[in-house]
Design a protein around this motif. Structure first.
Motif, PDB file in Angstrom:
ATOM      1  N   PHE A  75      40.154  15.987 108.572  1.00  0.00           N
ATOM      2  CA  PHE A  75      41.443  16.055 109.267  1.00  0.00           C
ATOM      3  C   PHE A  75      41.644  17.445 109.874  1.00  0.00           C
ATOM      4  CE2 PHE A  75      45.796  17.630 108.805  1.00  0.00           C
ATOM      5  CZ  PHE A  75      46.390  16.892 109.805  1.00  0.00           C
ATOM      6  N   GLY A  76      41.321  18.468 109.088  1.00  0.00           N
ATOM      7  CA  GLY A  76      41.487  19.844 109.578  1.00  0.00           C
ATOM      8  C   GLY A  76      40.697  20.066 110.846  1.00  0.00           C
ATOM      9  N   PHE A  77      39.448  19.596 110.850  1.00  0.00           N
ATOM     10  CA  PHE A  77      38.637  19.798 112.054  1.00  0.00           C
ATOM     11  C   PHE A  77      39.271  19.099 113.241  1.00  0.00           C
ATOM     12  CE2 PHE A  77      35.753  17.772 115.007  1.00  0.00           C
ATOM     13  CZ  PHE A  77      35.345  18.901 115.688  1.00  0.00           C
ATOM     14  N   TRP A  78      39.646  17.837 113.061  1.00  0.00           N
ATOM     15  CA  TRP A  78      40.157  17.081 114.211  1.00  0.00           C
ATOM     16  C   TRP A  78      41.485  17.642 114.682  1.00  0.00           C
ATOM     17  CZ3 TRP A  78      36.850  14.805 116.965  1.00  0.00           C
ATOM     18  CH2 TRP A  78      35.712  14.215 116.383  1.00  0.00           C
ATOM     19  N   ALA A  79      42.303  18.100 113.730  1.00  0.00           N
ATOM     20  CA  ALA A  79      43.582  18.696 114.140  1.00  0.00           C
ATOM     21  C   ALA A  79      43.313  19.936 114.988  1.00  0.00           C
ATOM     22  CB  ALA A  79      44.414  19.050 112.912  1.00  0.00           C
ATOM     23  N   PHE A  80      42.347  20.756 114.552  1.00  0.00           N
ATOM     24  CA  PHE A  80      41.999  21.929 115.356  1.00  0.00           C
ATOM     25  C   PHE A  80      41.500  21.512 116.737  1.00  0.00           C
ATOM     26  CE2 PHE A  80      37.761  23.639 116.491  1.00  0.00           C
ATOM     27  CZ  PHE A  80      38.200  24.641 117.336  1.00  0.00           C
ATOM     28  N   CYS A  81      40.610  20.528 116.744  1.00  0.00           N
ATOM     29  CA  CYS A  81      39.992  20.102 118.004  1.00  0.00           C
ATOM     30  C   CYS A  81      41.052  19.561 118.963  1.00  0.00           C
ATOM     31  CB  CYS A  81      38.933  19.043 117.697  1.00  0.00           C
ATOM     32  SG  CYS A  81      38.111  18.417 119.158  1.00  0.00           S
ATOM     33  N   PHE A  82      41.886  18.655 118.471  1.00  0.00           N
ATOM     34  CA  PHE A  82      42.921  18.081 119.339  1.00  0.00           C
ATOM     35  C   PHE A  82      43.951  19.140 119.718  1.00  0.00           C
ATOM     36  CE2 PHE A  82      41.934  13.816 117.143  1.00  0.00           C
ATOM     37  CZ  PHE A  82      40.946  13.554 118.078  1.00  0.00           C
ATOM     38  N   GLY A  83      44.270  20.020 118.764  1.00  0.00           N
ATOM     39  CA  GLY A  83      45.224  21.088 119.057  1.00  0.00           C
ATOM     40  C   GLY A  83      44.724  21.970 120.190  1.00  0.00           C
TER      41      GLY A  83
ATOM     42  N   MET B 125      51.763  17.630 105.384  1.00  0.00           N
ATOM     43  CA  MET B 125      50.537  16.855 105.564  1.00  0.00           C
ATOM     44  C   MET B 125      49.796  16.732 104.242  1.00  0.00           C
ATOM     45  SD  MET B 125      50.271  15.827 108.569  1.00  0.00           S
ATOM     46  CE  MET B 125      51.989  15.850 109.011  1.00  0.00           C
ATOM     47  N   ALA B 126      49.579  17.914 103.679  1.00  0.00           N
ATOM     48  CA  ALA B 126      48.689  17.936 102.530  1.00  0.00           C
ATOM     49  C   ALA B 126      49.270  17.196 101.342  1.00  0.00           C
ATOM     50  CB  ALA B 126      48.377  19.363 102.146  1.00  0.00           C
ATOM     51  N   ASP B 127      50.611  17.222 101.240  1.00  0.00           N
ATOM     52  CA  ASP B 127      51.191  16.663 100.033  1.00  0.00           C
ATOM     53  C   ASP B 127      50.867  15.196  99.869  1.00  0.00           C
ATOM     54  OD1 ASP B 127      52.695  16.745 102.349  1.00  0.00           O
ATOM     55  OD2 ASP B 127      54.404  15.884 101.324  1.00  0.00           O
ATOM     56  N   THR B 128      50.817  14.485 100.980  1.00  0.00           N
ATOM     57  CA  THR B 128      50.519  13.069 100.872  1.00  0.00           C
ATOM     58  C   THR B 128      49.029  12.860 100.684  1.00  0.00           C
ATOM     59  OG1 THR B 128      52.161  12.911 102.573  1.00  0.00           O
ATOM     60  CG2 THR B 128      51.138  10.877 101.856  1.00  0.00           C
ATOM     61  N   ALA B 129      48.295  13.746 101.332  1.00  0.00           N
ATOM     62  CA  ALA B 129      46.854  13.587 101.263  1.00  0.00           C
ATOM     63  C   ALA B 129      46.329  13.925  99.882  1.00  0.00           C
ATOM     64  CB  ALA B 129      46.210  14.491 102.295  1.00  0.00           C
ATOM     65  N   VAL B 130      46.981  14.924  99.290  1.00  0.00           N
ATOM     66  CA  VAL B 130      46.456  15.463  98.059  1.00  0.00           C
ATOM     67  C   VAL B 130      46.270  14.417  96.971  1.00  0.00           C
ATOM     68  CG1 VAL B 130      47.226  16.806  96.089  1.00  0.00           C
ATOM     69  CG2 VAL B 130      47.123  17.840  98.333  1.00  0.00           C
TER      70      VAL B 130
ATOM     71  N   ILE C 260      48.440  23.679 111.203  1.00  0.00           N
ATOM     72  CA  ILE C 260      48.312  22.658 110.155  1.00  0.00           C
ATOM     73  C   ILE C 260      46.853  22.557 109.725  1.00  0.00           C
ATOM     74  CG2 ILE C 260      48.435  20.175 109.735  1.00  0.00           C
ATOM     75  CD1 ILE C 260      50.892  20.162 111.609  1.00  0.00           C
ATOM     76  N   ALA C 261      45.959  22.617 110.725  1.00  0.00           N
ATOM     77  CA  ALA C 261      44.527  22.566 110.408  1.00  0.00           C
ATOM     78  C   ALA C 261      44.146  23.725 109.502  1.00  0.00           C
ATOM     79  CB  ALA C 261      43.707  22.596 111.698  1.00  0.00           C
ATOM     80  N   SER C 262      44.611  24.926 109.847  1.00  0.00           N
ATOM     81  CA  SER C 262      44.253  26.095 109.045  1.00  0.00           C
ATOM     82  C   SER C 262      44.798  25.980 107.633  1.00  0.00           C
ATOM     83  CB  SER C 262      44.818  27.362 109.669  1.00  0.00           C
ATOM     84  OG  SER C 262      44.316  27.528 110.951  1.00  0.00           O
ATOM     85  N   LEU C 263      46.037  25.493 107.538  1.00  0.00           N
ATOM     86  CA  LEU C 263      46.673  25.425 106.225  1.00  0.00           C
ATOM     87  C   LEU C 263      45.939  24.449 105.315  1.00  0.00           C
ATOM     88  CD1 LEU C 263      49.108  26.551 104.751  1.00  0.00           C
ATOM     89  CD2 LEU C 263      50.363  24.536 105.444  1.00  0.00           C
ATOM     90  N   THR C 264      45.627  23.251 105.845  1.00  0.00           N
ATOM     91  CA  THR C 264      44.919  22.282 105.010  1.00  0.00           C
ATOM     92  C   THR C 264      43.536  22.816 104.650  1.00  0.00           C
ATOM     93  OG1 THR C 264      44.169  21.186 107.010  1.00  0.00           O
ATOM     94  CG2 THR C 264      46.103  20.281 105.951  1.00  0.00           C
TER      95      THR C 264
END
Lengths: 204, 430, 668, 375
Positions: free
Chosen positions: C136-144, A1-6, C191-195
């Protein structure tokens, strides 16, 4: 994910914000992402190392490997790292034309590598090694498959980058974007060298 | 200066409320100290909890106890010191209008001291810990090997026959030794170093008899060891402690310790050849019903098919996903069923056995389940509809993933007559 | 006065009825960037770290209530022997989802809420490094989280316990889709946490205010950074494990099939290599909050600040080397057990350092017992109990008696509730006026505090007893046969724990009431510096402006705000602090020197769209591969839309030029 | 506010939603629910797109703008997409006669050309400024076109080249093919980067020719079919044929000689010069005679060969339905280790098992025998 966003989410460079470390945010983020990726491949490689001998009556690694072939495909992938370096240096010289040429060549070499992997998987499958045949095969296909997906994503990004450079659509600093792609690509290469050594060259 | 006065004025409502708060804080701190101390002391004096981890009855459990007491005590003392410090702070350093304290960022010697003290305490705990870990895992002096296999949701035991034809060092009196298979309760001789070699048929289970030893997971595909030993005859209760699916709560086990004489009797009884029920009795009808309804999964050693005269061998593998069902050869010799979830004894008879003195225990246990003592209520409910009594994946809609095999005992649709017959038959299995 | 470049709120309308040729800058409505600064769209597409922080908080609070209801049902079931409130199946789902919800959908995101809101403020930045990734991180967490919980309605939730040991998680043993939902849901929140981790690390490393060296950074920010590094390296490990689980369940791989020779302990190792750092991921942010609050209300700097920082880092570091202490009973072999046992004891040292330094911070202070301070002291007391019971099972032989019993349940609830959750509540009360400009009621707050403390000790305290009496965890019923008699019988204390859980619930309810009451119309606005605070986030208005600071503060000290308000009038070794300015004056001074022309990144559609594609792909994997394909296309398009979109909207998307604001319909 | 089309779509969405809820509550089948949910989501998406493309424009229904419309509308550009759409329709029809794959290609082509057509006509109506309209189009189009084009390009190369390698006659030819193609790409890149005079169209031409060659090669090789790749037989296969002897079989070639996970074994069977014996982990005793193993459980048995000749380890199972008669390992070299995972479904006292000689662990060419007792 991040790689494209970065690469796209550059933080306001044009406003002249300097960073505490002097490194750009994007580059730092890419390094962090790659650090995280190390653990991903670490987990996959550990699983493979644990399970490489678990195939009791089934096919084992030494029976299916074709080391000369894999060596040549590894060499092709390594060469793509070289062409990636050439692309980065062309980008640093603001030479759009050659940047595009070398990025395309890198993408092509990467695609050849993936094609080689597809060939290899097909021939292993024909030889009787399916994904669910044994623990060894499950962990082998998972590990190399994850790597293949990384290469494929890289190729799609490279090709898109070529397109974006042609259409002048690159967001942010073009040199840096190419360099970040390069970082990712080199990482994927280095991981392959590790996989090639651990999986193929060291006998089980 | 005027600034700070202004500032004090704005903060004053908070200051008045906090003094009341301080008193409340003191009270709870004291309560907290009392509760902590109290529970630490009193935790040791519970009565009759069969799985009490603080009442060792075997060598390994005693060793663990000897190590954990001082650790709990040290932890308690440290806890009290911290609480006391907080208490003092609450009393002494409330804002009573004193000047702003010195903005000190710490004192090096104090900080090093507070690193050194816990380090020394922990080192003092670590050394005996490592020693005990090694000691608990040494198995070289084993005198008796029993294989134990976990399955959703019961334990199967088989006693290994050693090369010289003995079982746990006891030679059977009448017959040649063959592996004894039992479930729910494992019987071991007193003063014998028993080694359980455990594995599992499906998911991970954990074997735990708190009064005899700590727990050990039994993992499919692996063999793990657990030493059991006790010098006091009696029943020691335990429970599966690794979550193993739907009826995890109903996966219990009991270890029965018998004096050597009693163990010899038990052994001979287990190896006794099959005795068919007298013809014409209800039990004989029960035998036929058992062969027709139960023997696909449940083995009774030596049982002959009354119609064909051939040996009845059960093939639970074809019907049960995990591959085995409890061996019922001597069901009434043990006093629980269905993974030790329910008693075969009525509550009074059960109490009689469980509360027996070590001297009387052997005889009472070996008496097995008599018709007067049989807990018919639970047994009948079980035979009527097993999955309703003990949740299992016998639900037919869930069988796709297991090639149509049940997990646990399915609903058999037995009639009340059949149940009567089966109970009569089973009552003779001891 | 600062000029903030934000799109206009005014709707562009034709100034006259004269037909004009449409001009490019105003022509089309589609895929024009969202511009709203008010209304629901301004929340949906926002990339402002403060709004995202609040949304993290609200959603996490919702899941806290969900998880709490699950907990209450569990306690109702166990209040008496042979409980019948829940079936065995529902009970198993309940405790699995209770743990999953509390860990992944409440504590972690609530910590993320504070981190999002306060890290940029504490380091003097205008936003995080990657605002859209943040969204994105927030929404991924929320939807997850929503995805995970929809499993309740689609055939049943996961039922394998939150560590989902193989092979009990295989299709044969858990045939419903619950485990699939669980695995995929955790991938999404992962994914949310990682970003989020990458984002916050870069933010803190790169975007500190001038003069703020690492050792002048507020302690909360420090702890957040440690946590983000833990996340960065722990998440990929669980990702690998979850992928293997997914391949096992959906594509018949053999990773955990014993018949194929697999070793089920592999899952345990992978899970706990993630799971143990996860414990610190949960608790360290609260340690940071407590370390912020204690100095403020003691009027003293944090005792041994460098040591607290290093012990936090040490906990993070050593936390990687102790995972197998969750597996003392699983048959590792004596050498490993001994080694991990000793390593586990070692981690008690840095943890002890924190407790001691907190205590020493208060020692000799001028302490005001406000509600945040009460909670902070509550953390010290309750966490100490949890920490000490932790020491008792770092002793491996002792642990074999205690693991998987209620004693462990008691231990980790004292750590997680006593350490993490109380710390979060301390944070609510402390930072509420900053976030919303309203004070929470101190009186209700004290009710809240005491109900919570009494409730938690009534709930989790008895579990020590019940566990030592031999009651295993994760049992849907307990029987009187094994309960024993006398004062310490299991039955009595189970009942006490169940009653306690309702007291605890009442405590949480008090908090919600407090929130509602404080936000009624007409309640007074909070003072700018209600606590006489010490760190940078207070050098701005409450709530902070969209651009956080009118002027980026230059930092000279740890506790910069305190040093702007107080001056040392002593000489030599003698220190004497006198107030020279109020918080209001400090802020007013900053406003007077406001910077002009501040660029802020613009809102975007792409983060929420990309996040939306994740659960769609999840449903696709479980139900229908076409849906997976649709989700993948949405993800790809969002990624490229994102990639091609400048972080700040182009000039044509700001205030429309006058006279040319006519929009013409497009006809194709 | 809403145009007619939007109203229609919104209505359809709402009715789909109602249908979903009704179905979910009343009938409750999972697949049906998912299908209806998908329909609802899909309709909602389409309605959303319609609203944002047509209706979001505040002035769309404005009398003022409508009156100004004539002046602001440009003549449409030439377009290839209607043609492509027609071709796609023809391809689909053709496919119906010829092959299903052709239908799929036609459908994809139709979707692509339809979308591009929509996009072009919409962007051309955006304003009266052509360059701006191009910008509008690219804003939407590049997000979708670029990754899709890249992915298709990647897929074609991968597919074609892997077909070539599967098609060439021998294994060594694949290595040559790989090296040759790789070198050509590398050299080609070098040449193009050096010759700056090369114009973009020419460069494009070169890449196109290379692409056609590669694709053509792939197509030819793909039609020709794969070379014969011989399947390896596993030891299970030979065990079935009762060929678990002392002689070497093809499964023994390059067989691995080490096994991980000793900790998990149920027993370790060792062959040394004194004969065959076993050890149970945790009990340091050489044992011979019989071993007791649990029924219906995965037993991992390790075999260690400590003699000077390669040996094959065999588990003799009884002739029971659904179970192989025996399992064997590959030849285990001197000092090598192999693992068998054995599952005994039936107890050893079963008459069927006793008749067929009982369970045993043996080594080919060695007389010693370890009886297996399965209670």
């Amino acid at each position: 994910m991040a790689d494209t966003a970065v690469h796209s989410d550059a933080h306001i460079e044009h406003a002249g914000h300097h960073t505490s470390t002097g490194l750009s945010n994007n580059k730092l983020a890419m390094w962090m992402f790659l650090g995280s990726e190390c653990l991903l491949f670490g987990g996959l490689i550990s699983t493979y190392m644990l399970y490489r001998g678990r195939h009791s009556a089934n096919l084992g690694p030494d029976q299916v490997w074709d080391i000369p072939f894999t060596s040549s495909s590894s060499f092709v992938l390594l060469m793509s790292s070289l062409t990636m370096v050439l692309a980065v240096s062309s980008a640093n010289r603001d030479d759009d034309r050659n940047t595009k040429v070398w990025l395309s060549v890198t993408a092509l070499l990467g695609a050849l590598f993936v094609a080689g992997q597809v060939y290899e998987f097909t021939s292993f499958y024909r030889e009787g090694l399916g994904f669910t045949t044994s623990l060894f095969s499950s962990s082998f296909y998972t590990l190399t498959g994850f790597h293949g997906v990384h290469v494929s994503v890289g190729i799609i990004m490279l090709m898109s980058l070529v397109g974006m450079i042609s259409k002048n659509k690159v967001v942010g600093d073009k040199k840096e974007v190419v360099e970040l792609f390069g970082l990712y690509w080199h990482f994927v290469d280095v991981v392959w060298i590790l996989i090639f050594t651990l999986v193929y060259l060291i006998p089980a | 200066m005027s600034h700070s006065e202004d500032h004090d004025r704005t903060m004053s409502p908070l200051t008045t409320t906090t003094s009341r708060l301080g008193r409340m804080g003191r009270r709870t701190t004291l309560t907290a100290i009392a509760v902590t101390l109290g529970s630490a002391v009193l935790a040791g004096c519970a009565t009759n909890a069969p799985q009490d981890t603080w009442k060792p009855a075997g060598e390994n459990a005693q060793k663990i106890q000897n190590l954990q007491w001082p650790v709990f005590l040290t932890a308690g003392v440290v806890g009290v010191i911290v609480m006391a410090a907080i208490g003092i702070i609450v009393l002494r350093f409330r804002d009573k209008g004193q000047p702003i304290p010195e903005q000190t960022h710490g004192k090096a010697w104090l900080e090093y001291m507070f690193i050194a003290i816990p380090a020394v305490i922990l080192a003092a705990i670590a050394i005996p810990t490592v020693g005990l870990v090694m000691a608990l895992n040494s198995t070289d002096d084993t005198e008796c090997i029993i294989n134990v296999t976990g399955q959703q949701w019961w334990w199967e035991y088989d006693y290994e026959v050693s090369a010289d034809g003995t079982i746990c060092g006891f030679a059977p009196s009448a017959v040649e030794a063959s592996p004894i298979i039992t479930s729910g309760q494992v019987v071991i001789p007193a003063n014998t170093k028993v080694l359980l070699r455990g594995t599992s048929r499906d998911v991970i289970h954990s074997y735990w008899i708190p009064r005899l030893n700590g727990k050990r997971d039994m993992v499919p595909g692996r063999v793990h060891f657990l030493r059991l030993e006790s010098d006091t005859p009696g029943i020691y209760a335990g429970q599966c402690t690794e979550f193993c699916g739907l009826s995890h709560a109903n996966m219990r086990m009991e270890t029965v310790v018998l004096e050597s004489g009693d163990f010899q009797k038990w052994l001979d009884n287990e190896l006794e050849p099959y005795s068919a029920p007298a013809a014409g009795t209800l039990a004989a009808e029960g035998e036929a019903t058992f062969v027709a309804q139960c023997s696909r999964c449940h083995q009774v050693n030596g049982l002959l098919d009354p119609n064909k005269g051939t040996l009845v061998v059960s093939y639970p593998d074809q019907f049960v996903y995990s591959g085995a069902s409890p061996n019922l050869t001597n069901l009434m010799g043990r006093n629980t069923f269905a993974g030790a979830s329910w008693d075969l004894l009525t509550p009074e008879c059960r109490a009689d056995v469980w509360d027996a003195t070590p001297e009387e225990f052997g005889a009472k246990y070996l008496a097995g389940v008599t018709p007067e003592c049989l807990n018919e209520i639970d047994l009948r409910e079980w035979l009527r509809n097993a999955p309703a009594k003990k949740p299992m994946y016998a639900d037919p809609t869930m069988l796709d993933e297991t090639d149509g095999k049940t997990r646990g005992m399915p609903y058999l649709g037995l009639s009340e007559d059949q149940i009567d017959q089966l109970i009569a038959y089973l009552l003779e299995r001891k | 006065m600062a000029i903030i470049e934000r799109p206009s709120e005014e709707v562009a309308l034709a100034p006259s009825s004269v037909p004009e040729v449409a001009t490019p800058s105003t022509s089309y409505g589609i895929f024009r960037r969202p511009v709203e600064t008010t209304g629901w769209k301004s929340w949906l597409f926002t990339i402002d770290h403060k709004k995202l922080g609040i949304m993290y908080g609200v959603v996490a609070m919702f899941f806290f209530i969900v998880g709490g209801i699950e907990a209450l049902l569990i306690r109702l079931q166990l209040a008496g022997p042979n409980g019948t409130v829940l079936s065995a199946d529902k009970y198993n789902q309940m405790f699995t989802m209770h743990a999953t919800t509390m860990v992944f959908l409440f504590v972690m995101p609530m910590a993320a809420a504070f981190a999002n809101y306060f890290v940029p403020l504490q380091i003097g930045a205008r936003d995080v490094a990657f605002p859209r990734i943040n969204a994105f991180g927030f929404w991924a967490f929320c939807f997850g989280g929503i995805f995970l919980n929809t499993s309740w309605f689609l055939g049943g939730a996961a039922d394998g316990g939150w560590f989902m040991y193989a092979p009990n998680s295989s299709v044969a043993f858990s045939p419903s889709n619950g485990v699939d939902f669980w695995g995929l849901g955790l991938q999404i929140t992962g994914i949310a946490s990682l970003t989020g981790a990458i984002n916050l690390i870069v933010t803190v490393i790169n975007m500190r205010a001038p003069g703020m060296s690492l050792m002048k950074m507020p302690i909360f920010t420090w702890m957040v950074v440690v946590v983000q590094f833990l996340l960065l390296f722990a998440m990929p490990v669980i990702t690998v494990a979850l992928f293997m689980l997914m391949f096992q369940r959906s594509f018949d791989a053999t990773f955990f099939s014993v018949e194929a020779g697999a070793d089920p302990l592999l899952w345990q190792h992978l899970f706990w290599i993630f799971g143990h750092p996860e414990v610190y991921i949960i608790v360290l942010p609260s340690f940071g909050i407590v370390s912020e609050i204690l100095p403020v209300f003691s009027k003293k700097p944090l005792f041994g600040y460098p040591l607290v920082v290093f012990s936090g880092a040490a906990i993070g570091f050593v936390g990687w080397g102790v995972w197998a202490h969750h597996m003392f009973a699983s048959g590792l072999g004596p050498i490993s057990v001994a080694a991990f046992s000793v390593a586990t004891m070692a981690i008690a040292i840095p943890t002890g350092v924190k407790i001691v330094n907190w205590t020493m911070t208060m020692w000799g202070g001028k302490i005001k017992f406000t509600v945040p301070m009460l909670y902070a002291v509550g953390v010290i007391v309750q966490f100490t109990i949890g920490g000490l019971s932790g020491v008792t099972h770092s002793v491996a032989p002792s642990d074999t008696q205690q693991t998987d019993t209620y004693y462990i349940v008691a231990h980790f609830h004292y750590v997680i509730f006593g350490g993490a959750v109380l710390g979060l509540f301390a944070g609510f009360y402390y930072w509420w006026p900053k976030m919303f400009g309203k004070m929470l009621s101190e009186r209700l707050g004290r009710w809240n505090f005491w109900l919570t403390i009494i409730g938690m000790n009534l709930t989790f305290g008895p579990m020590h007893v019940v566990g030592l009496q031999g009651q295993p965890r994760r049992m849907y019923v307990w029987t009187e046969n094994r309960a024993g008699e006398g004062f310490f019988n299991i039955g009595f204390w189970n009942l006490v724990a169940s009653i306690g859980s309702f007291v605890l619930a009442l405590g949480v309810l008090t908090f919600l009431i407090n929130v509602v009451i404080s936000h009624r119309k007409g309640t007074a606005k909070a003072p700018l510096d209600p606590w006489d605070a010490r760190s940078l986030e207070w050098i701005t208005t409450s709530p902070p402006k969209e651009h956080n600071f009118d002027r980026i503060p230059t930092v000279g000290h740890l506790d910069e705000f305190f040093h702007r308000k107080y001056e040392d009038r002593g000489s030599g070794d003698h220190h004497e602090f006198h107030q020279v300015a109020t918080g209001e004056e400090v802020v007013a001074n900053e406003e007077a020197h406001a910077e002009s022309h501040i660029h802020l990144p613009s809102p975007s559609y792409w983060p929420i769209l990309l996040a939306l594609s994740l659960p769609i792909m999840g449903y696709g994997i479980i139900f229908n591969l076409f849906l997976l394909f649709g989700g993948a296309v949405l993800a790809l398009v969002s990624l490229y839309g994102w990639g091609l979109e400048p972080h700040t909207a182009g000039d044509d998307e700001f205030d429309p030029p006058t006279g040319a604001a006519l929009e013409v319909a497009a006809h194709g | 506010m809403f145009t007619t089309g939007s109203k229609l779509l919104l209505g359809a969405t709402v009715s789909a939603l109602v249908g979903t809820l009704l179905y979910g509550l009343l009938v409750g089948g999972i697949m049906g629910t998912v299908g209806l949910v998908s329909l609802t989501v899909g309709l909602a998406c389409v309605a959303g797109i319609n609203i944002s493309t047509r209706d979001a424009n505040v002035a769309a229904e404005d009398a003022v703008t409508t009156s100004g419309l004539a002046a602001s509308t440009l003549r449409p550009n030439a377009s290839i997409w209607p043609l492509a759409f027609g071709v796609a329709a023809a391809v689909i029809v053709l496919g119906l006669v010829v092959h299903a794959v052709v239908v799929i290609i036609g459908i994809v082509l139709m979707l692509v050309s339809g979308l591009e057509w929509l996009l072009q006509s919409w962007s051309e109506g955006a304003s009266s400024d052509r360059s701006h309209n191009r910008e509008v189009r690219s804003r939407l189009a590049y997000t979708a076109e670029m990754p899709v084009a890249a992915a298709i390009g990647l897929g074609l190369i991968v597919f074609a080249f892997s077909r070539v390698m599967l098609g060439v006659a021998t294994k060594s030819a694949t290595i040559v093919a790989f090296a040759v193609v790789g070198s050509i790409v590398l050299l080609g890149g070098a040449l193009i980067s050096r010759s700056r005079g090369l114009s973009t169209p020419r460069m494009f031409g070169i890449f196109s020719v290379a692409g056609v060659v590669l694709l053509g090669g792939g197509a030819v090789m793909g039609l020709q079919g794969e070379r014969d790749i011989e399947a390896h037989h596993t030891t299970a296969h030979y065990a079935e044929l009762d060929e678990c002897g002392t002689e070497e079989i093809s499964a023994d070639e390059h067989a691995s000689q080490t096994v991980a996970g000793k900790a998990s074994s149920a027993a370790e069977v060792i062959l040394d010069d004194s004969g065959l014996f076993y050890e149970l982990p945790g009990i340091n005793q050489k044992r011979t005679g019989s071993i007791q193993l649990p029924r219906s459980s995965a037993n991992n048995i390790l075999f260690r060969n400590e003699t000077n000749t390669p040996r094959r380890f065999i588990a003799e199972l009884a002739e029971i339905e659904g179970s192989p008669a025996r399992l064997c390992t590959a030849l285990v070299e001197e000092g090598g280790v192999q693992l068998l995972t054995i599952h005994y479904p039936v107890p050893s006292f079963d008459p069927v098992v006793e008749e067929s000689g009982g369970y045993a662990l043996v080594v080919a060419g060695v007389d010693d025998r370890i009886e297996v007792v399965v209670p």
